[in-house]
Motif scaffolding. Structure first.
Motif, PDB file in Angstrom:
ATOM      1  N   ILE A 202     -23.779  11.166  19.335  1.00 47.44           N
ATOM      2  CA  ILE A 202     -25.142  11.641  19.562  1.00 47.44           C
ATOM      3  C   ILE A 202     -25.149  12.967  20.307  1.00 47.44           C
ATOM      4  CG2 ILE A 202     -27.274  11.157  20.852  1.00 47.44           C
ATOM      5  CD1 ILE A 202     -26.891   8.208  20.106  1.00 47.44           C
ATOM      6  N   PHE A 203     -24.253  13.104  21.273  1.00 48.34           N
ATOM      7  CA  PHE A 203     -24.198  14.329  22.080  1.00 48.34           C
ATOM      8  C   PHE A 203     -23.846  15.538  21.218  1.00 48.34           C
ATOM      9  CE2 PHE A 203     -21.862  17.166  25.087  1.00 48.34           C
ATOM     10  CZ  PHE A 203     -22.935  17.493  25.899  1.00 48.34           C
ATOM     11  N   TYR A 204     -22.873  15.370  20.307  1.00 49.65           N
ATOM     12  CA  TYR A 204     -22.409  16.509  19.507  1.00 49.65           C
ATOM     13  C   TYR A 204     -23.265  16.775  18.267  1.00 49.65           C
ATOM     14  CZ  TYR A 204     -18.223  17.252  22.287  1.00 49.65           C
ATOM     15  OH  TYR A 204     -17.364  17.555  23.306  1.00 49.65           O
ATOM     16  N   THR A 205     -23.807  15.728  17.661  1.00 47.47           N
ATOM     17  CA  THR A 205     -24.630  15.944  16.462  1.00 47.47           C
ATOM     18  C   THR A 205     -26.083  16.217  16.798  1.00 47.47           C
ATOM     19  OG1 THR A 205     -25.106  13.563  16.211  1.00 47.47           O
ATOM     20  CG2 THR A 205     -23.129  14.431  15.124  1.00 47.47           C
ATOM     21  N   GLN A 206     -26.507  15.814  18.012  1.00 41.97           N
ATOM     22  CA  GLN A 206     -27.902  15.965  18.441  1.00 41.97           C
ATOM     23  C   GLN A 206     -28.853  15.181  17.528  1.00 41.97           C
ATOM     24  OE1 GLN A 206     -28.685  18.936  21.148  1.00 41.97           O
ATOM     25  NE2 GLN A 206     -26.838  17.765  21.528  1.00 41.97           N
ATOM     26  N   SER A 209     -29.956   7.448  15.059  1.00 39.60           N
ATOM     27  CA  SER A 209     -30.852   6.513  14.378  1.00 39.60           C
ATOM     28  C   SER A 209     -31.497   5.598  15.414  1.00 39.60           C
ATOM     29  CB  SER A 209     -30.069   5.683  13.362  1.00 39.60           C
ATOM     30  OG  SER A 209     -29.132   4.841  14.025  1.00 39.60           O
ATOM     31  N   GLU A 210     -32.475   4.835  14.985  1.00 38.44           N
ATOM     32  CA  GLU A 210     -33.133   3.897  15.895  1.00 38.44           C
ATOM     33  C   GLU A 210     -32.149   2.847  16.401  1.00 38.44           C
ATOM     34  OE1 GLU A 210     -36.570   2.181  14.112  1.00 38.44           O
ATOM     35  OE2 GLU A 210     -37.642   4.083  13.911  1.00 38.44           O
ATOM     36  N   LEU A 211     -31.268   2.365  15.510  1.00 40.30           N
ATOM     37  CA  LEU A 211     -30.287   1.356  15.894  1.00 40.30           C
ATOM     38  C   LEU A 211     -29.299   1.908  16.909  1.00 40.30           C
ATOM     39  CD1 LEU A 211     -29.169  -1.478  15.572  1.00 40.30           C
ATOM     40  CD2 LEU A 211     -27.855  -0.675  13.581  1.00 40.30           C
ATOM     41  N   SER A 215     -28.975   0.545  20.665  1.00 41.09           N
ATOM     42  CA  SER A 215     -27.653   0.050  21.084  1.00 41.09           C
ATOM     43  C   SER A 215     -27.238   0.658  22.416  1.00 41.09           C
ATOM     44  CB  SER A 215     -26.603   0.374  20.010  1.00 41.09           C
ATOM     45  OG  SER A 215     -26.890  -0.275  18.797  1.00 41.09           O
ATOM     46  N   LEU A 216     -27.415   1.970  22.550  1.00 41.14           N
ATOM     47  CA  LEU A 216     -27.017   2.639  23.799  1.00 41.14           C
ATOM     48  C   LEU A 216     -27.923   2.244  24.960  1.00 41.14           C
ATOM     49  CD1 LEU A 216     -25.899   6.257  22.856  1.00 41.14           C
ATOM     50  CD2 LEU A 216     -24.524   4.372  23.702  1.00 41.14           C
ATOM     51  N   ILE A 217     -29.197   2.110  24.696  1.00 38.17           N
ATOM     52  CA  ILE A 217     -30.115   1.668  25.754  1.00 38.17           C
ATOM     53  C   ILE A 217     -29.751   0.265  26.220  1.00 38.17           C
ATOM     54  CG2 ILE A 217     -32.504   1.050  26.298  1.00 38.17           C
ATOM     55  CD1 ILE A 217     -31.951   4.057  26.226  1.00 38.17           C
TER      56      ILE A 217
END
Length: 237
Positions: A202-206, A209-211, A215-217
């Motif tokens: 997520i950090f590199y692609t910016q 997805s909702e999932l 998941s991270l939350i």
């Protein structure tokens, strides 16, 4: 709550005034000077890679500064409950994410202007919000992990080392490899959506997805709940 916010702001102001943070800013800005001289081009991934090293350092600092400088005894005997102390650290991480995202966008925009030799750069609101959301998710994920490790170890070096080990491509690729060979669907999906690989992606692609977001939350909430349980059982007075 007002005290929590004031302490978080004070923590961020202290970080911004520290010599190491000023050095980081000078190094980041110096990359623009190098680009002007046509030594190399600053790509998005290169800029994010340079920033990620510093981000892991400062998140470990927020998690462990009180233990490292032996000021935790004053903190844990004050007016704040232990849960509020965790909240104050997470709020500090939130503010730091906003600052780093501003630095990222500023440097990347200037770099794009230099590279295109045009002062007209189109940045959509969607792109800004996507980047900001990605930074916040990354900071919260890594920050909750750092706070958990810091609460258990009470040691800055250990927290920083484990953060560097876990939040890098090697561990992410290793977990992905193991997931691809696992025949149990539940375990394979859990490994596929592991917090380390997701946070890096997520950090590199910016993008996310909702999932991936959920998941991270979920992982962050679990980490913070474990932290609260651990910190309430420790004698830190």
């Amino acid at each position: 709550m007002k005290m929590v916010i004031r302490m978080s702001i004070a923590e961020i102001v202290k970080i911004l005034r520290m010599r190491s943070f000023i050095v980081f800013l000078l190094l980041i800005v110096s990359t623009l000077v190098i680009q002007v001289n046509n030594v190399f081009r600053i790509t998005k991934n290169l800029l994010l890679a340079l920033m990620s090293i510093t981000i892991l350092y400062w998140l470990a600092y927020i998690a462990c500064a009180d233990y490292e400088y032996k000021t935790h005894k004053f903190l844990f005997t004050g007016k704040l409950s232990r849960s509020q102390i965790i909240l104050y650290k997470m709020l500090s991480i939130f503010f730091l994410a906003l600052i780093f995202n501003f630095i990222y966008f500023f440097i990347y925009t200037i770099s794009s202007v230099i590279d295109s030799e045009s002062i007209t750069i189109k940045i959509s609101l969607k792109e800004i919000l996507s980047s900001l959301s990605s930074f916040l998710i990354y900071f919260i994920s890594v920050g909750s992990f750092s706070i958990l490790v810091g609460t258990i170890s009470l040691n800055f070096a250990i927290t920083l080392l484990l953060s560097y080990i876990c939040f890098n491509d090697f561990i992410s690729n290793l977990i992905s490899l193991l997931a691809s060979k696992c025949k149990i669907d539940l375990i394979r999906n859990i490994m596929k959506y592991n917090p380390f690989g997701l946070a890096i992606k997520i950090f590199y692609t910016q993008k996310f997805s909702e999932l991936e977001f959920l998941s991270l939350i979920l992982y962050s909430i679990i980490s913070l709940l474990i932290t609260i349980v651990v910190i309430n059982k420790k004698d830190l007075r």
